[in-house]
Design a protein around this motif. Structure first.
Motif, PDB file in Angstrom:
ATOM      1  N   ASN A 194      -4.847   9.874  -0.188  1.00 14.10           N
ATOM      2  CA  ASN A 194      -5.313  11.247  -0.089  1.00 14.10           C
ATOM      3  C   ASN A 194      -4.120  12.164   0.108  1.00 14.10           C
ATOM      4  O   ASN A 194      -3.203  11.842   0.869  1.00 14.10           O
ATOM      5  CB  ASN A 194      -6.279  11.376   1.093  1.00 14.10           C
ATOM      6  N   ILE A 195      -4.125  13.305  -0.581  1.00 19.34           N
ATOM      7  CA  ILE A 195      -3.058  14.287  -0.427  1.00 19.34           C
ATOM      8  C   ILE A 195      -3.649  15.668  -0.720  1.00 19.34           C
ATOM      9  O   ILE A 195      -4.622  15.783  -1.454  1.00 19.34           O
ATOM     10  CB  ILE A 195      -1.865  13.983  -1.368  1.00 19.34           C
ATOM     11  N   ALA A 196      -3.068  16.683  -0.117  1.00 23.33           N
ATOM     12  CA  ALA A 196      -3.482  18.066  -0.374  1.00 23.33           C
ATOM     13  C   ALA A 196      -2.280  18.844  -0.879  1.00 23.33           C
ATOM     14  O   ALA A 196      -1.180  18.735  -0.331  1.00 23.33           O
ATOM     15  CB  ALA A 196      -4.035  18.706   0.889  1.00 23.33           C
ATOM     16  N   LEU A 197      -2.492  19.631  -1.936  1.00 22.37           N
ATOM     17  CA  LEU A 197      -1.445  20.468  -2.515  1.00 22.37           C
ATOM     18  C   LEU A 197      -1.885  21.922  -2.469  1.00 22.37           C
ATOM     19  O   LEU A 197      -3.070  22.213  -2.566  1.00 22.37           O
ATOM     20  CB  LEU A 197      -1.198  20.082  -3.969  1.00 22.37           C
ATOM     21  N   PHE A 198      -0.929  22.819  -2.344  1.00 21.94           N
ATOM     22  CA  PHE A 198      -1.236  24.244  -2.388  1.00 21.94           C
ATOM     23  C   PHE A 198      -0.641  24.837  -3.645  1.00 21.94           C
ATOM     24  O   PHE A 198       0.521  24.620  -3.961  1.00 21.94           O
ATOM     25  CB  PHE A 198      -0.665  24.959  -1.153  1.00 21.94           C
ATOM     26  N   LEU A 199      -1.452  25.618  -4.368  1.00 24.19           N
ATOM     27  CA  LEU A 199      -1.051  26.218  -5.629  1.00 24.19           C
ATOM     28  C   LEU A 199      -1.204  27.741  -5.554  1.00 24.19           C
ATOM     29  O   LEU A 199      -1.897  28.259  -4.689  1.00 24.19           O
ATOM     30  CB  LEU A 199      -1.931  25.714  -6.775  1.00 24.19           C
ATOM     31  N   SER A 200      -0.612  28.410  -6.491  1.00 24.30           N
ATOM     32  CA  SER A 200      -0.850  29.820  -6.757  1.00 24.30           C
ATOM     33  C   SER A 200      -0.799  30.731  -5.536  1.00 24.30           C
ATOM     34  O   SER A 200      -1.830  31.226  -5.093  1.00 24.30           O
ATOM     35  CB  SER A 200      -2.217  29.987  -7.426  1.00 24.30           C
ATOM     36  N   PRO A 201       0.371  30.986  -4.992  1.00 20.62           N
ATOM     37  CA  PRO A 201       0.413  31.940  -3.880  1.00 20.62           C
ATOM     38  C   PRO A 201       0.092  33.348  -4.352  1.00 20.62           C
ATOM     39  O   PRO A 201       0.680  33.844  -5.306  1.00 20.62           O
ATOM     40  CB  PRO A 201       1.847  31.832  -3.368  1.00 20.62           C
ATOM     41  N   LEU A 202      -0.868  33.951  -3.713  1.00 22.45           N
ATOM     42  CA  LEU A 202      -1.242  35.329  -4.000  1.00 22.45           C
ATOM     43  C   LEU A 202      -1.124  36.093  -2.695  1.00 22.45           C
ATOM     44  O   LEU A 202      -1.753  35.730  -1.712  1.00 22.45           O
ATOM     45  CB  LEU A 202      -2.667  35.396  -4.526  1.00 22.45           C
TER      46      LEU A 202
ATOM     47  N   GLY B 216       0.818  -1.217   0.000  1.00 24.30           N
ATOM     48  CA  GLY B 216       0.000   0.000   0.000  1.00 24.30           C
ATOM     49  C   GLY B 216       0.845   1.258   0.000  1.00 24.30           C
ATOM     50  O   GLY B 216       0.571   2.216  -0.731  1.00 24.30           O
ATOM     51  N   ASN B 217       1.885   1.281   0.820  1.00 26.16           N
ATOM     52  CA  ASN B 217       2.803   2.427   0.864  1.00 26.16           C
ATOM     53  C   ASN B 217       3.533   2.593  -0.469  1.00 26.16           C
ATOM     54  O   ASN B 217       3.749   3.712  -0.917  1.00 26.16           O
ATOM     55  CB  ASN B 217       3.827   2.225   1.975  1.00 26.16           C
ATOM     56  N   SER B 218       3.918   1.497  -1.065  1.00 27.08           N
ATOM     57  CA  SER B 218       4.609   1.547  -2.346  1.00 27.08           C
ATOM     58  C   SER B 218       3.705   2.140  -3.429  1.00 27.08           C
ATOM     59  O   SER B 218       4.147   2.957  -4.243  1.00 27.08           O
ATOM     60  CB  SER B 218       5.075   0.149  -2.748  1.00 27.08           C
ATOM     61  N   ILE B 219       2.437   1.746  -3.429  1.00 25.47           N
ATOM     62  CA  ILE B 219       1.485   2.302  -4.398  1.00 25.47           C
ATOM     63  C   ILE B 219       1.314   3.798  -4.162  1.00 25.47           C
ATOM     64  O   ILE B 219       1.331   4.602  -5.097  1.00 25.47           O
ATOM     65  CB  ILE B 219       0.128   1.566  -4.324  1.00 25.47           C
ATOM     66  N   SER B 220       1.196   4.193  -2.895  1.00 25.23           N
ATOM     67  CA  SER B 220       1.055   5.616  -2.562  1.00 25.23           C
ATOM     68  C   SER B 220       2.272   6.419  -3.005  1.00 25.23           C
ATOM     69  O   SER B 220       2.139   7.521  -3.543  1.00 25.23           O
ATOM     70  CB  SER B 220       0.835   5.795  -1.053  1.00 25.23           C
ATOM     71  N   ASN B 221       3.457   5.873  -2.774  1.00 26.12           N
ATOM     72  CA  ASN B 221       4.690   6.543  -3.208  1.00 26.12           C
ATOM     73  C   ASN B 221       4.695   6.739  -4.724  1.00 26.12           C
ATOM     74  O   ASN B 221       5.111   7.775  -5.229  1.00 26.12           O
ATOM     75  CB  ASN B 221       5.921   5.746  -2.792  1.00 26.12           C
TER      76      ASN B 221
ATOM     77  N   LYS C 160      -4.630  28.406  -3.479  1.00 29.42           N
ATOM     78  CA  LYS C 160      -5.575  27.385  -3.907  1.00 29.42           C
ATOM     79  C   LYS C 160      -5.116  26.060  -3.302  1.00 29.42           C
ATOM     80  O   LYS C 160      -3.965  25.666  -3.452  1.00 29.42           O
ATOM     81  CB  LYS C 160      -5.614  27.259  -5.426  1.00 29.42           C
ATOM     82  N   LYS C 161      -6.030  25.407  -2.607  1.00 33.03           N
ATOM     83  CA  LYS C 161      -5.744  24.096  -2.031  1.00 33.03           C
ATOM     84  C   LYS C 161      -6.461  23.058  -2.878  1.00 33.03           C
ATOM     85  O   LYS C 161      -7.658  23.170  -3.135  1.00 33.03           O
ATOM     86  CB  LYS C 161      -6.235  24.022  -0.586  1.00 33.03           C
ATOM     87  N   VAL C 162      -5.715  22.052  -3.312  1.00 36.55           N
ATOM     88  CA  VAL C 162      -6.274  20.980  -4.125  1.00 36.55           C
ATOM     89  C   VAL C 162      -6.215  19.694  -3.318  1.00 36.55           C
ATOM     90  O   VAL C 162      -5.131  19.228  -2.955  1.00 36.55           O
ATOM     91  CB  VAL C 162      -5.497  20.810  -5.453  1.00 36.55           C
ATOM     92  N   ASP C 163      -7.381  19.155  -2.992  1.00 36.40           N
ATOM     93  CA  ASP C 163      -7.468  17.866  -2.301  1.00 36.40           C
ATOM     94  C   ASP C 163      -7.644  16.773  -3.340  1.00 36.40           C
ATOM     95  O   ASP C 163      -8.548  16.846  -4.180  1.00 36.40           O
ATOM     96  CB  ASP C 163      -8.649  17.849  -1.326  1.00 36.40           C
ATOM     97  N   ILE C 164      -6.764  15.785  -3.276  1.00 33.48           N
ATOM     98  CA  ILE C 164      -6.767  14.682  -4.239  1.00 33.48           C
ATOM     99  C   ILE C 164      -7.033  13.385  -3.488  1.00 33.48           C
ATOM    100  O   ILE C 164      -6.336  13.084  -2.514  1.00 33.48           O
ATOM    101  CB  ILE C 164      -5.404  14.580  -4.970  1.00 33.48           C
ATOM    102  N   SER C 165      -8.036  12.647  -3.931  1.00 35.16           N
ATOM    103  CA  SER C 165      -8.342  11.336  -3.355  1.00 35.16           C
ATOM    104  C   SER C 165      -8.349  10.299  -4.462  1.00 35.16           C
ATOM    105  O   SER C 165      -8.941  10.527  -5.523  1.00 35.16           O
ATOM    106  CB  SER C 165      -9.712  11.341  -2.672  1.00 35.16           C
TER     107      SER C 165
ATOM    108  N   ASP D 154     -10.686   5.291  -9.006  1.00 37.43           N
ATOM    109  CA  ASP D 154     -11.552   6.459  -9.007  1.00 37.43           C
ATOM    110  C   ASP D 154     -10.762   7.621  -8.411  1.00 37.43           C
ATOM    111  O   ASP D 154     -10.119   7.460  -7.366  1.00 37.43           O
ATOM    112  CB  ASP D 154     -12.809   6.197  -8.177  1.00 37.43           C
ATOM    113  N   VAL D 155     -10.784   8.762  -9.080  1.00 40.09           N
ATOM    114  CA  VAL D 155     -10.040   9.938  -8.624  1.00 40.09           C
ATOM    115  C   VAL D 155     -11.032  11.064  -8.366  1.00 40.09           C
ATOM    116  O   VAL D 155     -11.909  11.327  -9.193  1.00 40.09           O
ATOM    117  CB  VAL D 155      -9.005  10.380  -9.686  1.00 40.09           C
ATOM    118  N   GLU D 156     -10.880  11.719  -7.205  1.00 42.07           N
ATOM    119  CA  GLU D 156     -11.688  12.897  -6.878  1.00 42.07           C
ATOM    120  C   GLU D 156     -10.754  14.074  -6.642  1.00 42.07           C
ATOM    121  O   GLU D 156      -9.723  13.934  -5.979  1.00 42.07           O
ATOM    122  CB  GLU D 156     -12.519  12.662  -5.617  1.00 42.07           C
TER     123      GLU D 156
END
Length: 144
Positions: A134-142, A27-32, A114-119, A92-94
């Protein structure tokens, strides 16, 4: 396929001391590997220019419609995971994008990102277990 999976980041100090690299589970390997797909820009992989996802092109795109942006990124990531992560099935990707505001009163700065939540959900082929990432990324600093 090998049952030996390696933990990241690699600790080369342990290799040089003779201990070898640290192992991890499936599972960890797939996540990596999914993280690697997300963080790799198309064309960045020397031997496969199709490896990666479209988030790096979308990061600098003016977001007119968040739902269209989410769907474009979702399709890109789903395509890459389906093509390059063969250990899971029924993927399935959300994607959900939100704005996060950080206020720094001492410096008189307000930062909007902008925070992008990926599942990612799926089924591990060899075991039939449910898989979730699940991971969250931050984009576009304003900043103001």
């Amino acid at each position: 396929m090998s049952d030996n999976f390696l933990q990241k980041p690699f600790r080369f100090g342990s290799v040089f001391s003779g201990a070898g690299l640290q192992a991890t589970d499936l599972g960890n390997s797939i996540s990596n590997h999914i993280e690697l797909i997300i963080f790799t820009r198309y064309g960045e992989h020397r031997h496969n220019s199709n490896f990666g996802c479209e988030i790096w092109e979308l990061d600098f795109e003016l977001i007119v419609s968040e739902s269209l942006w989410e769907e474009k990124f979702r399709r890109s990531l789903l395509k890459s995971i389906s093509a390059y992560e063969s250990r899971i099935d029924r993927v399935d990707v959300e994607i959900h994008i939100t704005e996060v505001e950080n206020v720094y009163p001492l410096r008189r700065i307000t930062e909007i990102k902008k925070k992008v939540d990926i599942s990612v959900r799926g089924i591990i082929k060899t075991t039939g277990e449910k898989y979730f990432f699940n991971i969250a990324l931050f984009l576009s600093p304003l900043s103001t």
